[in-house]
Design a protein around this motif. Structure first.
Motif, mmCIF file in Angstrom:
data_model
loop_
_atom_site.group_PDB
_atom_site.id
_atom_site.type_symbol
_atom_site.label_atom_id
_atom_site.label_comp_id
_atom_site.label_asym_id
_atom_site.label_seq_id
_atom_site.Cartn_x
_atom_site.Cartn_y
_atom_site.Cartn_z
ATOM 1 N N ALA A 163 12.178 5.050 -0.584
ATOM 2 C CA ALA A 163 12.062 5.665 -2.442
ATOM 3 C C ALA A 163 13.084 4.974 -2.642
ATOM 4 O O ALA A 163 12.508 4.201 -3.590
ATOM 5 N N THR A 167 14.258 1.713 -4.557
ATOM 6 C CA THR A 167 13.686 0.815 -5.936
ATOM 7 C C THR A 167 15.526 0.954 -6.653
ATOM 8 O O THR A 167 15.493 0.414 -7.668
ATOM 9 N N LEU A 310 8.653 9.587 -8.818
ATOM 10 C CA LEU A 310 8.142 8.882 -7.638
ATOM 11 C C LEU A 310 6.794 7.962 -8.151
ATOM 12 O O LEU A 310 6.791 7.011 -7.311
ATOM 13 N N ASP A 313 9.465 5.093 -9.159
ATOM 14 C CA ASP A 313 9.734 4.408 -7.026
ATOM 15 C C ASP A 313 8.570 4.019 -6.304
ATOM 16 O O ASP A 313 9.259 3.084 -6.096
ATOM 17 N N LEU A 314 6.942 4.084 -6.931
ATOM 18 C CA LEU A 314 6.240 3.576 -6.037
ATOM 19 C C LEU A 314 5.177 2.346 -6.245
ATOM 20 O O LEU A 314 5.579 0.849 -5.152
ATOM 21 N N CYS A 317 8.670 -0.097 -4.837
ATOM 22 C CA CYS A 317 8.146 -0.746 -3.285
ATOM 23 C C CYS A 317 7.022 -1.048 -3.459
ATOM 24 O O CYS A 317 7.584 -1.921 -2.191
ATOM 25 N N PHE A 385 3.417 5.993 0.013
ATOM 26 C CA PHE A 385 5.016 4.372 0.076
ATOM 27 C C PHE A 385 4.789 3.881 1.760
ATOM 28 O O PHE A 385 5.727 2.901 1.598
#
Length: 406
Positions: A163, A167, A310, A313-314, A317, A385
């Motif tokens: 992550a 990012t 999060l 971040d996903l 990714c 992830f």
């Protein structure tokens, strides 16, 4: 495991830029953003997708920073969240909107000096006040956190590595520094030192969290480090921590504001045709001011933005393999890039956990949770992830394999 994974994840982008940064500088000697390269390589469609992902991530990051400092001052002296959030944003905007990136670099130098001194002081203070060694404290009170057979240690570490590393490759603040380096030698030296310093600072902050949790399992996770430091309520220590917190916060906030501003100035016309022309700087400043009002409102509410972080971040990714592998694999065209990013987003979101982290769109909703193994049910974040990272790569391989037989 989580501490090591997070530390490596924050340091890894510097090592990637060590090899990749000089190549982009050669391609764009007067470049300003990563998006310029994305536009040239993939076209406008992928540029717009990338801009949405990057701006969403940077905005969430900005809200997180202001919320964090507001929480800390409230924890120390019950200062209202809105007051800290407002003062922090005003201070930062006063010098950033006028001085821009150059002033950010200058202030970073002094902020970093404060950070290093106080981090070293915290090492002596925390480790010196323990009855046992830090490792023995953790081993005695929270042995599972350092147990090599405890699976979440590995899955958490891998999750945070994926992550954070993915990012930060899209962090415009990092790319601004790549383009602004005096020469490639300076850039490479800086990135090596940065990777080492980042690893040790993040490792120490995370490790202190393990100590704090081992001494008090009810400690607020966001304040674990500060709970250890401020245990004695010493006035000198309180002031030092406030200097550390403000240095960290202002250093990050001014970088984020500059990053958002530069993206709008360089790619504004792709977002809206009116975001161009001679007065683009004034229009950008107005957007930053409006964004700051939004950040102020959300930070004043004290919302936990971990879940949004999060999610941001996903999203990054899902795009990282396609974008960065695409720089080397010329067979990845705009259409394939769109489908592969979409594939990463789809599979990542299907497994991305709900806010209670007990179910996801696929696990527990579309398909009964009883049909999944315990590993799936307890590691949804890691699986989401991993899926967002692996599926685009698989799709690119399948496409390449099919074309090789045509």
């Amino acid at each position: 495991g989580a501490v090591i994974g997070y530390s490596l994840g924050t340091a890894a982008p510097m090592l990637f830029l060590y090899n990749f940064g000089p190549k982009i500088r050669k391609e764009f000697p007067k470049g300003l953003t990563l998006t310029e390269f994305i536009k040239k390589r993939f076209g406008t469609r992928i540029l717009k997708i990338s801009l949405i992902l990057i701006l969403f991530y940077l905005t969430i990051f900005l809200i997180a920073e202001v919320t964090a400092i507001a929480y800390l001052l409230n924890f120390i002296s019950q200062v209202p969240l809105w007051l800290t959030a407002g003062v922090t944003l005003i201070i930062c905007l006063l010098y950033i909107l006028r001085g821009g990136f150059k002033l950010s670099i200058i202030t970073d130098k002094y902020q970093f000096s404060f950070i290093v001194v106080i981090i070293l002081m915290s090492l002596l203070l925390i480790l010196g006040n323990l009855d046992l060694t830090s490792y023995e404290v953790i081993k005695k009170n929270s042995p599972n956190l350092i147990d090599k057979n405890y699976l979440p240690n590995y899955t958490a570490g891998l999750t945070f590595f994926i992550a954070v590393a993915a990012t930060n490759l899209f962090h415009q603040g990092n790319w601004q520094r790549v383009f602004s380096a005096k020469n490639n030698s300076t850039l490479k030296t800086s990135l090596i030192y940065s990777a080492i310093i980042i690893f040790f600072i993040v490792f120490w902050m995370g490790y202190s969290g393990l100590i704090s949790y081992s001494l008090n399992s009810k400690v607020a996770p966001d304040l674990a480090f500060f709970d250890l430091i401020l245990n004695e309520k010493n006035s000198f220590i309180v002031i030092a921590i406030l200097v550390l917190a403000m240095s960290l916060t202002l250093s990050t906030i001014d970088t984020l504001i500059n990053a958002i501003s530069s993206l709008i100035i360089v790619n504004g016309n792709e977002i809206n045709k009116r975001l161009s022309g001679k007065d683009i700087k004034n229009k950008t400043n107005l957007i930053i001011l409006l964004l700051s009002i939004l950040v102020f409102v959300l930070a004043s509410k004290g919302f936990s933005i971990l879940y949004l972080f999060l999610l941001a971040d996903l999203l990054c990714c899902a795009a990282v393999v396609t974008i960065f592998y695409g720089f080397f694999n010329k067979k990845i065209n705009s259409t394939l890039a769109t489908y592969s990013i979409g594939c990463g987003l789809l599979f990542g979101l299907l497994f991305f956990p709900s806010q209670n982290f007990q179910s996801s769109i696929l696990v527990g909703n579309l398909i009964s949770i009883d049909n999944f193994s315990n590993f799936f049910k307890t590691n949804l974040l890691f699986i989401s992830f991993a899926a967002s990272l692996i599926m685009p790569f698989i799709m690119i391989l399948i496409y390449s394999f099919r074309n090789s037989f045509k």
